[in-house]
Design a protein around this motif. Sequence first.
Motif, PDB file in Angstrom:
ATOM      1  N   ARG B  64       0.821  -1.207   0.000  1.00 59.28           N
ATOM      2  CA  ARG B  64       0.000   0.000   0.000  1.00 59.28           C
ATOM      3  C   ARG B  64       0.858   1.261   0.000  1.00 59.28           C
ATOM      4  O   ARG B  64       0.454   2.303  -0.514  1.00 59.28           O
ATOM      5  CB  ARG B  64      -0.923   0.013   1.225  1.00 59.28           C
ATOM      6  N   GLU B 148      -6.906  -3.260  -4.529  1.00 57.34           N
ATOM      7  CA  GLU B 148      -6.289  -2.341  -5.477  1.00 57.34           C
ATOM      8  C   GLU B 148      -6.821  -2.593  -6.896  1.00 57.34           C
ATOM      9  O   GLU B 148      -7.037  -1.657  -7.667  1.00 57.34           O
ATOM     10  CB  GLU B 148      -4.768  -2.547  -5.435  1.00 57.34           C
ATOM     11  N   LEU B 151     -10.210  -1.056  -7.098  1.00 60.70           N
ATOM     12  CA  LEU B 151     -10.050   0.401  -7.172  1.00 60.70           C
ATOM     13  C   LEU B 151      -9.651   0.840  -8.575  1.00 60.70           C
ATOM     14  O   LEU B 151     -10.170   1.822  -9.111  1.00 60.70           O
ATOM     15  CB  LEU B 151      -9.001   0.878  -6.168  1.00 60.70           C
ATOM     16  N   GLU B 152      -8.723   0.103  -9.174  1.00 60.15           N
ATOM     17  CA  GLU B 152      -8.254   0.447 -10.516  1.00 60.15           C
ATOM     18  C   GLU B 152      -9.394   0.305 -11.533  1.00 60.15           C
ATOM     19  O   GLU B 152      -9.559   1.140 -12.424  1.00 60.15           O
ATOM     20  CB  GLU B 152      -7.065  -0.436 -10.902  1.00 60.15           C
ATOM     21  N   ARG B 157      -8.137   4.604  -8.073  1.00 58.75           N
ATOM     22  CA  ARG B 157      -6.867   4.305  -7.440  1.00 58.75           C
ATOM     23  C   ARG B 157      -6.026   5.573  -7.368  1.00 58.75           C
ATOM     24  O   ARG B 157      -5.922   6.330  -8.318  1.00 58.75           O
ATOM     25  CB  ARG B 157      -6.138   3.250  -8.253  1.00 58.75           C
TER      26      ARG B 157
END
Lengths: 434, 169
Positions: B64, B148, B151-152, B157
Amino acid sequence: MDALITTLLIGALFALLGSGVWIGIALSGVAWIGMELFSSRPAGDAMAVTIWGSASSWTLTALPLFVWMGEILFRTRLSEDMFKGLAPWLERVPGRLLHTNIIGCTIFAAVSGSSAATCATIGKMTLPELKARGYPEDITIGTLAGAGTLGLLIPPSIIMIVYGVSANVSIAELFIAGVIPGILLASLFSGYIVVWALLNPGKIPIASERTTFAQKFHASRHLIPVVILIAVVLGSIYVGVATATEAAAFGVVGSLCLSAVQGSLNRKTFFDSLMGATRLYCMIALILSGAAFLTIAMGYIGLPRHLAEWIGSQGLAPVWLIVALTLFYIVLGCFLDGISMVVLTMGVILPTVEAAHIDLLWFGIFVVLVVEMAQITPPVGFNLFVLQGMTKRQITWIARQAIPMFLLMSVAVAMVWIWPQLIMWLPAHMKLGG
Amino acid sequence: MRAALDRLYNAAGVLAALFMIGTLAMVIAGIAGRLLHFNLPGTDAYAGYCMAAAGFLALAHTFRRGEHIRVTLILEHIGPRAQRVLELWALGVATLLSALFAYYSARLSWQSWDFHDISTGNDATPLWIPQLTMAVGTVVLWIAFLDEFILECRGARLAKVPDEALHNE
């Protein structure tokens, strides 16, 4: 068939690495593909057992501790003190304070295991000081980029721990073997500065103040803490009272004491150094995990053995093997960091090196030297990144300034090939700890 | 949900840091035992377990913070659309492989428990206990990659600049 497997796996590796998959994950991925396609063993269980074994091995415990020690020292005033202690002695040498880059990095390398940390710690002191005194920026940055790489060669050294664990060579012996080549390389760098200063007499600003011997001697008191730390860490390994791991534990405790005495130890710096070290170790651990799995997968497929047999059948003289490997590592170093380079290649190359009757201790120092060269080759070179962050210069400009240092490192590689005793002499005279 | 996940990564990271101190403590205990002639069996092995725990538990937190390294040569030189595709690919591969890693780590720990696997060193630890840290750490890493990846996909992101990662190696 072998050629096909090799091509496929190397292709997969470069595709994964190139597309930005995290390095440790990419290595595991290639190992997985290799095992699923070319071996009858179940990949998943082999992965878990191998990674657990390598991640929990006692030999490796020196690594997180030396990483932590570096993080603590990075947050102290050690580099300022070293500058104060060294500067008065260097006013009369041709090249004058430029030598603080070399000597500072050499000394700091003896308490730090990493090249980029050495470069950053010394640079945050010497870059502004030398600039304020009117030293030309190109040679200042070039020599710093080169000298920073001594962090790898002069023990303690993270990359030597990684090599020692993969090649099953004593880490304590590797550390001691790096001392003479490290000093040799530092002398080459300093010699270059002297020659450069004599050829360009107008470019070095004149001495600002004259100091007496007593004043110089008094200024040296600033060097006492770092000298004690070096004596504790390297001395305990050399006389055989401590293993590399134990010396690393002494190092962590010693750096905490040093930081406390200087007054830079508080809750924030302690916590920052601990978290920084944990993350940095974790980053390395992920790569090591992937590499451990890849090495075992390669072993099952039998690639390293076949490669060794093939190279053996070519009747290549060892010197050409070393020349070929040097070129190979320099090219690889343009794209990969040092640790990934070592772990990625060791599993495959070591049987070949052993078959050529090259001593694995000697080879370890050789690998560290070529990895040092990789630290300053663009586009991927950690020292270049560090200096780019510190100076806001273009990476290509910095790399150009470092070319003489790169050539001097090539000279050092040639020298240790011609005179292997440069590496082998000191470890032969040490007492080994348990 | 966001806050809970971030707390999970950070908690694992702090736990990892405690195991880092544990590694140091075990090595020092070993030295002290040798110098002062008392016998603490298994400090070497415990140091190894602590180190492993520190490495595995910090995986997600380190990810992260953008400190796991990768080759960004191509990513930096392509247009935003191609970049997005490549990021999805890299995160997809990482999610898949970390899922395998997590599954087989958990399985290893479970098998060690099932077979009563005991360390062959003089610490005689039941191996499932230290191996549990690998299972937990890799599961959290898988969650972080999946997080992630999602999110992308949603375009949410955050672009991260690894500032501390520079003085590594």
